[in-house]
Design a protein around this motif. Structure first.
Motif, PDB file in Angstrom:
ATOM      1  N   ILE A 164     -11.240  15.279  -3.449  1.00  0.00           N
ATOM      2  CA  ILE A 164     -10.137  15.766  -3.127  1.00  0.00           C
ATOM      3  C   ILE A 164      -9.024  16.221  -4.089  1.00  0.00           C
ATOM      4  O   ILE A 164      -7.849  16.222  -3.962  1.00  0.00           O
ATOM      5  N   GLY A 165      -9.777  16.405  -5.454  1.00  0.00           N
ATOM      6  CA  GLY A 165      -9.067  16.986  -6.537  1.00  0.00           C
ATOM      7  C   GLY A 165      -8.437  16.062  -7.628  1.00  0.00           C
ATOM      8  O   GLY A 165      -7.423  16.570  -8.141  1.00  0.00           O
ATOM      9  N   THR A 166      -8.739  14.777  -7.132  1.00  0.00           N
ATOM     10  CA  THR A 166      -8.127  13.802  -8.142  1.00  0.00           C
ATOM     11  C   THR A 166      -9.110  13.414  -9.468  1.00  0.00           C
ATOM     12  O   THR A 166     -10.151  12.954  -9.126  1.00  0.00           O
ATOM     13  N   GLN A 167      -8.699  13.657 -10.577  1.00  0.00           N
ATOM     14  CA  GLN A 167      -9.486  13.101 -11.719  1.00  0.00           C
ATOM     15  C   GLN A 167      -9.372  11.785 -11.973  1.00  0.00           C
ATOM     16  O   GLN A 167      -8.276  11.100 -11.587  1.00  0.00           O
ATOM     17  N   ASP A 205      -5.611  15.560   2.254  1.00  0.00           N
ATOM     18  CA  ASP A 205      -6.698  16.031   1.077  1.00  0.00           C
ATOM     19  C   ASP A 205      -5.925  16.143  -0.092  1.00  0.00           C
ATOM     20  O   ASP A 205      -6.536  16.872  -1.238  1.00  0.00           O
ATOM     21  N   LYS A 206      -4.831  15.207  -0.471  1.00  0.00           N
ATOM     22  CA  LYS A 206      -4.395  15.331  -1.580  1.00  0.00           C
ATOM     23  C   LYS A 206      -3.621  14.222  -2.023  1.00  0.00           C
ATOM     24  O   LYS A 206      -2.771  13.500  -1.013  1.00  0.00           O
ATOM     25  N   LEU A 207      -3.922  13.356  -3.214  1.00  0.00           N
ATOM     26  CA  LEU A 207      -2.877  12.155  -3.604  1.00  0.00           C
ATOM     27  C   LEU A 207      -1.795  12.568  -4.327  1.00  0.00           C
ATOM     28  O   LEU A 207      -1.815  13.740  -4.796  1.00  0.00           O
ATOM     29  N   PRO A 208      -0.875  11.831  -4.339  1.00  0.00           N
ATOM     30  CA  PRO A 208       0.605  12.150  -5.304  1.00  0.00           C
ATOM     31  C   PRO A 208       0.267  12.395  -6.812  1.00  0.00           C
ATOM     32  O   PRO A 208       1.062  12.762  -7.341  1.00  0.00           O
ATOM     33  N   PHE A 220       1.007  -1.023  -0.049  1.00  0.00           N
ATOM     34  CA  PHE A 220       0.078  -0.208  -0.079  1.00  0.00           C
ATOM     35  C   PHE A 220       0.904   1.310   0.152  1.00  0.00           C
ATOM     36  O   PHE A 220       2.058   1.052   0.555  1.00  0.00           O
ATOM     37  N   ASN A 221       0.248   2.313  -0.391  1.00  0.00           N
ATOM     38  CA  ASN A 221       0.914   3.577  -0.802  1.00  0.00           C
ATOM     39  C   ASN A 221       0.812   4.445   0.883  1.00  0.00           C
ATOM     40  O   ASN A 221      -0.296   4.299   1.476  1.00  0.00           O
ATOM     41  N   SER A 222       2.030   4.984   0.918  1.00  0.00           N
ATOM     42  CA  SER A 222       2.041   5.953   2.205  1.00  0.00           C
ATOM     43  C   SER A 222       1.454   7.224   1.804  1.00  0.00           C
ATOM     44  O   SER A 222       2.501   7.842   1.184  1.00  0.00           O
TER      45      SER A 222
END
Length: 418
Positions: A163-166, A133-136, A126-128
């Motif tokens: 949270i702004g991810t397309q 409120d934001k993905l990488p 899993f990603n850390s």
């Protein structure tokens, strides 16, 4: 049969305690009924995620300021609890379980519905995520296997877009899945994982479909249904897909959780531990304030004798506790329980508020010896979810209490003069 220690319960706390003791040369046995809460694991281990509804950012520096005196962490000692927590990643590494994260700062995990929650450690699958409120990545491709109903792509996409991810959504189909679709009960995470066990060719074809579906997405979101017995399938996929993969846990059963339990059991047995799977303790013989032996369903009249015993039977879910019409009881020894006397005080009518029964558990002295009739049982210890005075849901502390208390109890047994 005679042991140095017998652990009753084969979940996270029981296995951790058994492994820690076995690493120190103790002859140990674990008695496990079977399925544990690890089969429902998110793939992350929470230590302390929330205090009064607010996210905890730095558990190592805030723990002593926020925990009440009766909390298991406080009874261990905040400094000691943090010291043990710092040792846990290496403890996992020795058994081949790779984790990311640190007790110095929580990171965020993505829930099955795409919501961000703070956590302590996550399996390396899993990603850390560093920000709530934001993905990488600004654009991700969410992909699911056709017919798999335990991964809800629309919910995940909706919450990630908040949270702004397309997000784009795609489906994956392969001939290997056809036999699983003959029955809805077969298209489950563990059965999907078995399709890829020892089948790198299928994994590479799966990866090619994922790449084709992803288009211009910066990362791919997939259900965490790979690597039932080890992490090989996860590693193959990560190498074959030419962009980051963000695995998200699905509804139970949890493939990463089952793998963790299998790996921990393997480690325990490699260290010489005896694992009684599918057995249940039916009674304990107590003399002069000490447990002398326990009897189990499968061994009938053959008692298991030990110098020390560990009660790691879990809470209500693990049947270590049971709610009866007039009281809450500990199911094996009828040990003392910290619980409200009045049944109306067990719960709150507002379902999403803190539920009092979640903090019920066995009463212990400061050395984690359960009491019976107000007197401590000197060679019996309690660890994990059976303990009282913490709320694993509202605090996001369940795995942390299980691991830290189990390793602390292993220290107490090792240093005891029994």
């Amino acid at each position: 049969m005679k042991f140095d220690a017998i652990i009753i319960g084969g979940g996270l706390s029981g296995l951790a305690c058994g492994i820690s003791l076995a690493e120190r040369g103790k002859r140990c046995a674990i008695i496990s009924t079977g399925q544990s809460a690890l089969h429902f694991c998110s793939g992350s281990f929470d230590f302390l995620g929330y205090v009064k509804g607010f996210d905890v950012e730095t558990p190592a520096t805030t723990l002593a300021k926020v925990i009440p005196a009766e909390h298991p962490y406080a009874r261990i000692g905040a400094d000691r609890a943090i010291a043990i927590a710092r040792e846990v990643p290496e403890f996992f590494a020795r058994m081949g379980v790779k984790v990311n994260g640190s007790i110095e700062r929580n990171h965020y995990r993505i829930t099955p519905l795409g919501i961000m929650k703070p956590t302590w450690l996550s399996l390396d699958d899993f990603n850390s995520i560093s920000e709530k409120d934001k993905l990488p990545w600004s654009k991700v491709s969410i992909q699911n296997i056709v017919g798999f109903l335990d991964f809800h792509t629309a919910f995940v996409a909706d919450n990630l877009e908040r949270i702004g991810t397309q997000c784009t959504i795609a489906a994956i189909n392969m001939p290997e899945f056809e036999h699983l679709r003959t029955s809805p009960s077969e298209m489950r995470s563990a059965n999907i994982a078995k399709v890829f066990e020892g089948n790198d060719d299928a994994l590479l074809r799966f990866a090619a479909i994922v790449e084709r579906n992803a288009g211009d997405a910066q990362a791919v979101v997939l259900p965490a249904v790979f690597g039932l017995y080890d992490s090989h399938a996860v590693e193959v996929l990560k190498k074959a897909v030419k962009r980051p993969i963000c695995f998200i846990p699905v509804l139970p059963p949890s493939v990463p959780g089952i793998r963790t339990q299998i790996t921990m059991r393997r480690r325990f047995e490699q260290l010489g531990g005896t694992y009684f799977l599918g057995d249940t303790v039916t009674s304990a013989r107590i003399e002069n304030g000490k447990v002398i032996a326990v009897s189990t369903r499968n061994l009938a009249d053959d008692e298991l004798i030990a110098d020390n015993f560990v009660l790691a039977t879990g809470s209500f879910f693990g049947h270590g506790l049971e709610a009866r019409p007039d009281k809450v009881v500990e199911t094996l020894l009828d040990a003392d329980v910290n619980a409200a006397d009045n049944r109306d005080d067990w719960y709150n009518h507002e379902i999403f508020t803190e539920q009092p029964y979640m903090s019920f558990g066995v009463a212990t002295d400061l050395n984690f010896h359960p009491t019976k009739g107000g007197k401590a049982i000197s060679n019996l210890y309690a660890a994990g979810a059976v303990l009282s005075n913490f709320n694993p849901i509202k605090e996001a502390s369940g795995a942390g209490v299980s691991l830290i208390s189990a390793l602390h109890v292993a220290d107490l047994i090792t240093n005891s003069k029994q």
